[in-house]
Structures are given as C-alpha cells and as structure tokens.
Write an enzyme that holds these catalytic residues in place. Structure first.
Site, short mmCIF file in Angstrom:
data_model
loop_
_atom_site.label_atom_id
_atom_site.label_comp_id
_atom_site.label_asym_id
_atom_site.label_seq_id
_atom_site.Cartn_x
_atom_site.Cartn_y
_atom_site.Cartn_z
N SER A 195 -15.88 -35.37 -84.95
CA SER A 195 -17.24 -35.78 -84.61
C SER A 195 -17.38 -35.88 -83.10
CB SER A 195 -17.50 -37.15 -85.23
OG SER A 195 -18.69 -37.71 -84.71
N LYS A 249 -11.29 -40.83 -86.17
CA LYS A 249 -11.40 -39.38 -85.97
C LYS A 249 -10.48 -38.94 -84.82
CE LYS A 249 -14.30 -38.30 -89.20
NZ LYS A 249 -13.89 -37.43 -90.31
N TYR A 269 -14.85 -46.07 -86.50
CA TYR A 269 -15.02 -44.74 -87.10
C TYR A 269 -14.58 -43.66 -86.10
CZ TYR A 269 -17.44 -40.46 -88.45
OH TYR A 269 -17.74 -39.15 -88.75
#
Ligand code: NAD
Ligand code: UD1
Length: 339
Positions: free
Chosen positions: A124, A152, A148
């Site tokens: 992302s 990643k 989050y």
C-alpha cells in the site's frame, strides 16, 4: 500459469480473477471469507465462464496451505489475504500483525516446501507515510504512521529477504486508492460496516442509505482545501497483477512498484464526479479533519510503466460511473436478492 490467489474473494482479488481468467491463467482461490463470501466467486464464474477452484481456509494455517500447494501446484502466488482497516489496526495491533505478517510467513513457508518461488504482494502507498516530497517514487523513505502500514512494510521486508535468500521473485505492488467496480456491475466493493473510505461512502449517500458525505477538512493547503488522493480504478489495478505475473516469471529478487494514475483528485472533485454519474444531489457537510490524514498524496508510476508495461487507462468518470452502476444495481452488495 497456475496462480494461487489468497484473499481472491475480496474486492481487489475478485477483479483480478476476472483479468487472470481473461488471459487464460488457471486460478485457485484460498480465502477464509473473513471479509467476503463464496457468492463473489460464483459471480466471477458467471462473468467469465471460467473455472475457479476455491479452498476455504486461513492463510495462517500451515496444514491448509500445504494441502493447497500440493493439490494445485501453483507457479505464482498473489497474496491479497489480509486485514485493511487503519482504525482497527490501532485498537487491535496483535490481530493485524498476526494476519498480515504471520500470514505472509506461513504462506512463504508453504511455498518453500512446494518449491514455488514467485509471489505478488498487496502492499500500500500507506508505507510511505507523511510525504517528504511528492509525487512519491519507490525510493521515497518508508515511514508508515499506522499499525496497518507497519504490517505492510514488515511484510515487504520479509519478502525482500526471502527473495534474496532463495533466488525467488517478489513483486511488491504499492496500491494508491482503489475505487470503482467491474463494468458488468456484478462485482464491486461491499463494505461490511459503515465505509471508512470516501468512494463507497459517497455511493451509499447517492442511493439514499446515508444522508450526506462528511468532508473531513476544507482547510488543507490544496486548491479547494480538501484532501487530494491518487484514485486508481480497480480494473486497472487488477491488470497490474496480470502484468506482475508475467514480470515475476522473468525476474528474480524483490521490486516495489507504485500503482496509481499520477493524477490526484480532491474530495470535492470526487463528489462532483459522482453527482454527474448518478444524477443525484449528494449533500456534503464540512467536518473536522480526520486524525492521521495527510493533505495530499500522489504516485509516480513511471517504474510500473517502464518495467511492467502497465499504465492506468480508466478516467475519473469511469470510476464514478462504474461505482454508481454497481451500487445502484446491488444496493445490499452481494446480499442483494435476485442478483
Ligand atoms: P478485502 O477485505 O475485500 O479482501 C481481502 C480478502 O482476504 C477477503 O476476501 C477476506 O475474506 C480475505 N482474508 C482476510 N483475512 C484472511 C485470512 N486470515 N486468511 C484467508 N483469507 C483472509 O480487501 P481488498 O480491498 O480486496 O484488499 C486486498 C489486499 O490489498 C489487502 O491485503 C489490503 O491490505 C491491500 N490493500 C487494499 C487497499 C484498498 O484500499 N482496498 C489499498 C492498499 C492495499
Ligand atoms: C485510507 C487509509 C490507507 C489506505 C487507503 C486506501 C487511513 C488513514 N488511510 O487512505 O491506509 O491504503 O485508505 O483505501 O484510513 N474522506 C472524507 N470523508 C469520508 C471519507 C474520506 O472527506 O467520509 C476524505 C479523506 O479525508 C481523504 C479522502 O477522502 O482526504 C480519501 O479518504 P479514504 O478513502 O479514507 O482514503 P485515504 O485516507 O487516502
């Protein structure tokens, strides 16, 4: 190619299945249906007339993974399975590290046993964090501001070390803001709860499920004061995965790619595009800035064009019109009766 798709019943995964089947790849989906349902795969089968083998299972479970690897013998894995809500990741960090990091580790272990050396990973743009410069290129420092984003980034590091150790290929696709739906209006984004993201929220206002869009801040240093993002049509994003599958067969090592259009739009421009596509008014209310938001982000996708031969082709109007067709045709998402 035989392509194993973890999380293939999800929003981006389902659109990618359609593109893979369109290029005559054989696909097998492994999904726990934690945020999707098998109905999605029925729709993919209907749409493509293709074979979609499906295994219900959690990507953290070694036994299921080994069984899938032994039965399907994938030549490439596309790893979508994961959790993606930024707010939830802050209140449940261990849950997020478990699924997103341990899930990736378990998958790589099973790939090692099976001798599969190619993986495409859903990363992302959020790995970049507060911009040091814009547009972000792949050399921009990584400084994610949420749990989050850190899951990643850590998964990217793991994949990079794995590829270096065994001559594998890891394609790290850093998605910007995926929006839109399949042109058939049979596949699209179907949030289980109140949407966190702008586009599905606007769509629910347009069909009358919500009264207005809260615009999170109109005092940013941007032309109209609202946040700027690089929205990418989900079908363009799906096609980037097909290009990455081809790339992974020719190259070793890990390589990150920005997947965006390079053309940012503001919150107001998104609302306006949706008014035009839907013919509905879409009231807005200016609300305070959302904690953790940045003013603007934008991709430099030169590398994806040069090395993957990929480029986005859908316009803002395509994004709004396809979202509207999906939302108005499926007001209750995949639970809409009679669809
Ligand atoms: P999604 O929730 O629609 O799809 C994820 C799929 O993974 C779902 O079908 C879900 O059931 C499945 N899944 C979740 N946990 C699992 C587990 N433990 N084992 C097996 N399956 C599991 O999300 P999406 O928007 O399609 O995103 C796909 C990937 O892309 C995710 O990894 C996400 O973090 C990443 N990503 C998404 C966005 C976005 O805005 N949608 C942006 C950047 C990156
Ligand atoms: C969010 C995630 C990011 C993820 C990305 C892609 C956060 C902080 N970041 O990014 O990790 O990769 O989604 O899906 O959640 N907005 C409104 N009203 C709304 C919703 C959003 O004004 O109801 C604004 C936001 O302030 C922002 C823009 O719309 O300016 C886009 O928001 P959103 O769709 O949530 O995406 P991001 O914040 O870019």
């Amino acid at each position: 190619m035989r392509v194993l798709v973890t999380g293939g019943a999800g929003y981006i995964g389902s659109h990618t299945l359609v593109e893979l089947l369109g290029q005559a790849h054989a696909v097998c989906v492994m999904d726990s249906y934690a945020n999707s349902s098998p109905v999605v795969l029925d729709r993919v089968r209907m749409l493509t007339n293709g074979t979609v083998t499906a295994v219900e299972g959690d990507v953290r479970h070694d036994d299921t993974l080994r069984r899938v690897m032994a039965d399907f013998r994938p030549e490439v894995v596309i790893h979508f399975a994961g959790l993606k809500a930024v707010g939830d990741s802050m209140s449940d960090p261990l849950g997020y590290y478990d699924v997103n990091v341990n899930g990736t580790l378990a998958l790589l272990r099973a790939m090692d046993v099976a001798g599969c050396r190619r993986i495409i990973f859903s990363s992302s743009a959020t790995v970049y964090g507060e911009p040091v410069y814009l547009p972000y290129d792949e050399a921009h420092p990584l400084n994610p501001t949420s749990v989050y984003g850190r899951t990643k980034m850590i998964a990217e590091h793991i994949l990079t070390d794995w590829a270096a150790a065994n001559g594998g290929s890891a394609v790290l696709l850093r998605y910007f803001n995926p929006v839109g739906a399949h042109a058939s209006a049979t596949l699209g984004e179907d949030p289980a709860d109140v949407p966190n993201n702008l586009m599905p929220y606007i769509a629910q206002v347009a069909v009358g499920q919500r009264s207005h869009v809260n615009v999170f801040g109109d005092d940013y240093d941007t032309p109209d004061g609202t946040g700027l993002r690089d929205y990418i049509h989900v079908v363009d994003l799906a096609r980037a995965h097909v290009a990455a599958v081809d790339y992974a067969t020719q190259r070793k090592g890990a390589r990150p790619f920005n997947i965006g259009t390079g053309q940012p739009y503001s919150v107001q421009q998104m609302v306006e595009a949706f008014r035009k596509a839907s013919g509905h008014p879409i009231p807005t209310v200016i609300a305070p800035r959302r904690a953790g938001d940045i003013a603007a982000m934008q991709a430099d996708s030169t590398r994806a064009h040069a090395e993957l031969g990929w480029r986005a082709t859908h316009t803002l109007d395509d994004m709004a019109a396809s979202t509207w067709a999906w939302q108005s045709g499926n007001p209750a998402g995949f639970r809409t009766p009679g669809r």
